[in-house]
Design a protein around this motif. Structure first.
Motif, PDB file in Angstrom:
ATOM      1  N   TYR A 254       0.837  -1.206   0.000  1.00  0.00           N
ATOM      2  CA  TYR A 254       0.000   0.000   0.000  1.00  0.00           C
ATOM      3  C   TYR A 254       0.871   1.256   0.000  1.00  0.00           C
ATOM      4  CZ  TYR A 254      -2.900   3.734   1.945  1.00  0.00           C
ATOM      5  OH  TYR A 254      -3.512   4.927   2.173  1.00  0.00           O
ATOM      6  N   GLU A 255       1.862   1.283   0.893  1.00  0.00           N
ATOM      7  CA  GLU A 255       2.721   2.456   0.958  1.00  0.00           C
ATOM      8  C   GLU A 255       3.490   2.651  -0.348  1.00  0.00           C
ATOM      9  OE1 GLU A 255       5.145   1.731   4.311  1.00  0.00           O
ATOM     10  OE2 GLU A 255       3.566   2.193   5.812  1.00  0.00           O
ATOM     11  N   ASP A 256       3.933   1.531  -0.944  1.00  0.00           N
ATOM     12  CA  ASP A 256       4.646   1.628  -2.217  1.00  0.00           C
ATOM     13  C   ASP A 256       3.740   2.184  -3.307  1.00  0.00           C
ATOM     14  OD1 ASP A 256       6.718   1.377  -4.014  1.00  0.00           O
ATOM     15  OD2 ASP A 256       6.230  -0.693  -4.526  1.00  0.00           O
ATOM     16  N   ALA A 257       2.487   1.648  -3.355  1.00  0.00           N
ATOM     17  CA  ALA A 257       1.553   2.133  -4.374  1.00  0.00           C
ATOM     18  C   ALA A 257       1.216   3.607  -4.157  1.00  0.00           C
ATOM     19  CB  ALA A 257       0.279   1.285  -4.352  1.00  0.00           C
ATOM     20  N   VAL A 258       0.990   3.967  -2.875  1.00  0.00           N
ATOM     21  CA  VAL A 258       0.694   5.374  -2.587  1.00  0.00           C
ATOM     22  C   VAL A 258       1.877   6.255  -2.967  1.00  0.00           C
ATOM     23  CG1 VAL A 258       0.257   7.012  -0.717  1.00  0.00           C
ATOM     24  CG2 VAL A 258      -1.009   4.871  -0.813  1.00  0.00           C
ATOM     25  N   GLY A 259       3.098   5.789  -2.656  1.00  0.00           N
ATOM     26  CA  GLY A 259       4.280   6.576  -3.013  1.00  0.00           C
ATOM     27  C   GLY A 259       4.414   6.749  -4.508  1.00  0.00           C
ATOM     28  N   ARG A 260       4.167   5.645  -5.263  1.00  0.00           N
ATOM     29  CA  ARG A 260       4.235   5.773  -6.728  1.00  0.00           C
ATOM     30  C   ARG A 260       3.163   6.715  -7.255  1.00  0.00           C
ATOM     31  NH1 ARG A 260       4.892   0.125  -6.485  1.00  0.00           N
ATOM     32  NH2 ARG A 260       2.752  -0.141  -7.240  1.00  0.00           N
ATOM     33  N   ALA A 261       1.954   6.605  -6.660  1.00  0.00           N
ATOM     34  CA  ALA A 261       0.873   7.478  -7.111  1.00  0.00           C
ATOM     35  C   ALA A 261       1.184   8.945  -6.802  1.00  0.00           C
ATOM     36  CB  ALA A 261      -0.438   7.073  -6.448  1.00  0.00           C
ATOM     37  N   GLU A 262       1.717   9.182  -5.595  1.00  0.00           N
ATOM     38  CA  GLU A 262       2.052  10.560  -5.256  1.00  0.00           C
ATOM     39  C   GLU A 262       3.183  11.088  -6.135  1.00  0.00           C
ATOM     40  OE1 GLU A 262       2.949  10.490  -1.141  1.00  0.00           O
ATOM     41  OE2 GLU A 262       0.819  10.484  -0.487  1.00  0.00           O
ATOM     42  N   SER A 263       4.159  10.216  -6.413  1.00  0.00           N
ATOM     43  CA  SER A 263       5.243  10.654  -7.318  1.00  0.00           C
ATOM     44  C   SER A 263       4.712  10.979  -8.705  1.00  0.00           C
ATOM     45  CB  SER A 263       6.315   9.546  -7.410  1.00  0.00           C
ATOM     46  OG  SER A 263       6.881   9.295  -6.139  1.00  0.00           O
ATOM     47  N   GLU A 264       3.797  10.091  -9.184  1.00  0.00           N
ATOM     48  CA  GLU A 264       3.218  10.346 -10.514  1.00  0.00           C
ATOM     49  C   GLU A 264       2.380  11.614 -10.501  1.00  0.00           C
ATOM     50  OE1 GLU A 264       2.552   9.628 -14.565  1.00  0.00           O
ATOM     51  OE2 GLU A 264       3.985   8.790 -13.143  1.00  0.00           O
ATOM     52  N   ALA A 265       1.629  11.816  -9.406  1.00  0.00           N
ATOM     53  CA  ALA A 265       0.821  13.038  -9.325  1.00  0.00           C
ATOM     54  C   ALA A 265       1.709  14.275  -9.271  1.00  0.00           C
ATOM     55  CB  ALA A 265      -0.074  12.969  -8.084  1.00  0.00           C
ATOM     56  N   ASP A 266       2.776  14.210  -8.480  1.00  0.00           N
ATOM     57  CA  ASP A 266       3.703  15.350  -8.424  1.00  0.00           C
ATOM     58  C   ASP A 266       4.332  15.615  -9.787  1.00  0.00           C
ATOM     59  OD1 ASP A 266       3.149  15.653  -5.755  1.00  0.00           O
ATOM     60  OD2 ASP A 266       4.877  14.462  -5.075  1.00  0.00           O
ATOM     61  N   ARG A 267       4.689  14.498 -10.473  1.00  0.00           N
ATOM     62  CA  ARG A 267       5.276  14.687 -11.800  1.00  0.00           C
ATOM     63  C   ARG A 267       4.291  15.344 -12.753  1.00  0.00           C
ATOM     64  NH1 ARG A 267       5.382  12.558 -16.620  1.00  0.00           N
ATOM     65  NH2 ARG A 267       3.823  10.994 -16.045  1.00  0.00           N
ATOM     66  N   MET A 268       3.035  14.873 -12.698  1.00  0.00           N
ATOM     67  CA  MET A 268       2.022  15.465 -13.561  1.00  0.00           C
ATOM     68  C   MET A 268       1.786  16.938 -13.200  1.00  0.00           C
ATOM     69  SD  MET A 268       1.122  13.195 -15.752  1.00  0.00           S
ATOM     70  CE  MET A 268      -0.378  13.928 -16.386  1.00  0.00           C
ATOM     71  N   ILE A 269       1.773  17.237 -11.897  1.00  0.00           N
ATOM     72  CA  ILE A 269       1.577  18.632 -11.478  1.00  0.00           C
ATOM     73  C   ILE A 269       2.750  19.494 -11.947  1.00  0.00           C
ATOM     74  CG2 ILE A 269       1.481  20.144  -9.457  1.00  0.00           C
ATOM     75  CD1 ILE A 269      -0.109  17.940  -8.040  1.00  0.00           C
ATOM     76  N   GLN A 270       3.974  18.936 -11.763  1.00  0.00           N
ATOM     77  CA  GLN A 270       5.138  19.686 -12.224  1.00  0.00           C
ATOM     78  C   GLN A 270       5.083  19.908 -13.730  1.00  0.00           C
ATOM     79  OE1 GLN A 270       7.486  21.130 -10.474  1.00  0.00           O
ATOM     80  NE2 GLN A 270       6.719  20.393  -8.485  1.00  0.00           N
ATOM     81  N   ALA A 271       4.684  18.838 -14.443  1.00  0.00           N
ATOM     82  CA  ALA A 271       4.568  18.989 -15.902  1.00  0.00           C
ATOM     83  C   ALA A 271       3.502  20.011 -16.256  1.00  0.00           C
ATOM     84  CB  ALA A 271       4.245  17.625 -16.529  1.00  0.00           C
ATOM     85  N   GLY A 272       2.363  19.972 -15.503  1.00  0.00           N
ATOM     86  CA  GLY A 272       1.314  20.961 -15.757  1.00  0.00           C
ATOM     87  C   GLY A 272       1.773  22.377 -15.461  1.00  0.00           C
ATOM     88  N   ARG A 273       2.491  22.501 -14.347  1.00  0.00           N
ATOM     89  CA  ARG A 273       2.993  23.826 -14.018  1.00  0.00           C
ATOM     90  C   ARG A 273       4.000  24.326 -15.059  1.00  0.00           C
ATOM     91  NH1 ARG A 273       4.009  23.205  -7.477  1.00  0.00           N
ATOM     92  NH2 ARG A 273       1.769  23.281  -6.869  1.00  0.00           N
ATOM     93  N   ALA A 274       4.895  23.386 -15.473  1.00  0.00           N
ATOM     94  CA  ALA A 274       5.865  23.778 -16.505  1.00  0.00           C
ATOM     95  C   ALA A 274       5.164  24.167 -17.784  1.00  0.00           C
ATOM     96  CB  ALA A 274       6.855  22.627 -16.748  1.00  0.00           C
ATOM     97  N   SER A 275       4.141  23.382 -18.158  1.00  0.00           N
ATOM     98  CA  SER A 275       3.380  23.726 -19.372  1.00  0.00           C
ATOM     99  C   SER A 275       2.661  25.049 -19.199  1.00  0.00           C
ATOM    100  CB  SER A 275       2.389  22.605 -19.674  1.00  0.00           C
ATOM    101  OG  SER A 275       1.606  22.931 -20.812  1.00  0.00           O
ATOM    102  N   TYR A 276       2.129  25.219 -17.960  1.00  0.00           N
ATOM    103  CA  TYR A 276       1.438  26.498 -17.689  1.00  0.00           C
ATOM    104  C   TYR A 276       2.412  27.665 -17.785  1.00  0.00           C
ATOM    105  CZ  TYR A 276      -0.649  30.216 -14.897  1.00  0.00           C
ATOM    106  OH  TYR A 276      -1.112  31.434 -14.454  1.00  0.00           O
ATOM    107  N   GLU A 277       3.583  27.486 -17.178  1.00  0.00           N
ATOM    108  CA  GLU A 277       4.558  28.571 -17.228  1.00  0.00           C
ATOM    109  C   GLU A 277       5.006  28.840 -18.655  1.00  0.00           C
ATOM    110  OE1 GLU A 277       7.608  27.388 -14.584  1.00  0.00           O
ATOM    111  OE2 GLU A 277       6.423  27.780 -12.751  1.00  0.00           O
ATOM    112  N   ARG A 278       5.209  27.744 -19.421  1.00  0.00           N
ATOM    113  CA  ARG A 278       5.573  27.952 -20.824  1.00  0.00           C
ATOM    114  C   ARG A 278       4.470  28.686 -21.573  1.00  0.00           C
ATOM    115  NH1 ARG A 278       7.326  22.612 -20.561  1.00  0.00           N
ATOM    116  NH2 ARG A 278       5.451  21.954 -21.723  1.00  0.00           N
TER     117      ARG A 278
END
Length: 253
Positions: free
Chosen positions: A125-149
């Motif tokens: 569970y912790e591993d899955a949650v960690g992967r999900a949070e990492s993926e969500a952070d990556r998507m947010i970072q990508a969204g923010r980068a796209s937004y900034e661009r």
């Protein structure tokens, strides 16, 4: 033995045929014949009668000795019976102790297995949650980068086309749409991760329920064979009704 009866008959005949003494009830019998018959009778009596008389003379001793032997036999039998009962009780206690020890080992093994499965599920569970949070952070970072661009591109375009207000509004709209899409994708991934973890936890919960019910039945059978026990009785949770399990989502998604 037949000669005894025959000699007695002859004695009776001699007495009956003897000459009577006047004025008395006596008679005159031939002494020699009577003594001879008496000797024959004495010689003809078997030795068993003498032995029987000895037995009669010592019957009290024989009866007492037989009573003592009977008392000794009864005492020995009683002691042997008590020893047998004691050994049977000790064997029963030993078997009961072994059964209890075996049941405790089974319960301990089941609890250890449950702990291991729970730890594995918790880690997964912790591993899955960690992967999900990492993926969500990556998507947010990508969204923010796209937004900034998009913002940078919009500002550049705004600076280049100051008078073209429609282009500026379109750039702002596109950048906002990209940010919303990124946030929606991150929320969708987190919801899918939560649903996956919840289903795994549900399967683990069912496995634990079956394991605990099996242990409970085994202990109930042991208590049925060994009689009432003062050991601690565990109350296990009732089986959940069959059907699809509700999906639990984390707050905010």
């Amino acid at each position: 033995m037949y000669r005894v009866f025959e000699a007695l008959d002859e004695l009776v005949t001699i007495v009956e045929e003897a000459r009577g003494v006047p004025m008395t009830s006596g008679c005159v019998v031939p002494r020699g014949d009577v003594l001879e018959l008496l000797d024959e009778i004495r010689d003809a009596i078997p030795g068993e009668l003498d032995d029987a008389q000895d037995v009669l003379d010592h019957r009290d001793d024989v009866v007492n000795k037989a009573a003592q032997q009977a008392e000794h036999s009864i005492t020995s039998s009683r002691a042997e019976a008590e020893q047998t009962v004691t050994e049977a009780r000790e064997e029963a206690d030993r078997l009961l102790a072994e059964a209890r020890a075996r049941a405790e080992r089974m319960v301990a093994d089941a609890e250890a297995e449950a702990e291991r499965i729970a730890a594995a599920a918790r880690h997964e569970y912790e591993d899955a949650v960690g992967r999900a949070e990492s993926e969500a952070d990556r998507m947010i970072q990508a969204g923010r980068a796209s937004y900034e661009r998009s913002v940078d591109e919009g500002r550049a375009e705004q600076a280049r086309m100051v008078d073209q207000t429609e282009v500026v509004r379109a750039a702002h709209s596109e950048s906002a749409r990209v940010v919303d899409a990124a946030n929606q994708e991150a929320g969708r991934l987190r919801s899918e991760c939560d649903a996956y973890v919840d289903s795994k936890l549900g399967e683990f919960e069912d496995l634990l329920g079956r394991t605990l019910r099996t242990v409970g039945k085994g202990r109930a059978q042991l208590r049925g064979r060994g009689g009432p026990s003062h050991d601690t009785v565990f109350d296990y949770a009732e089986e959940e009704p069959a059907g699809p399990r509700p999906t639990r989502h984390r707050g905010g998604y």
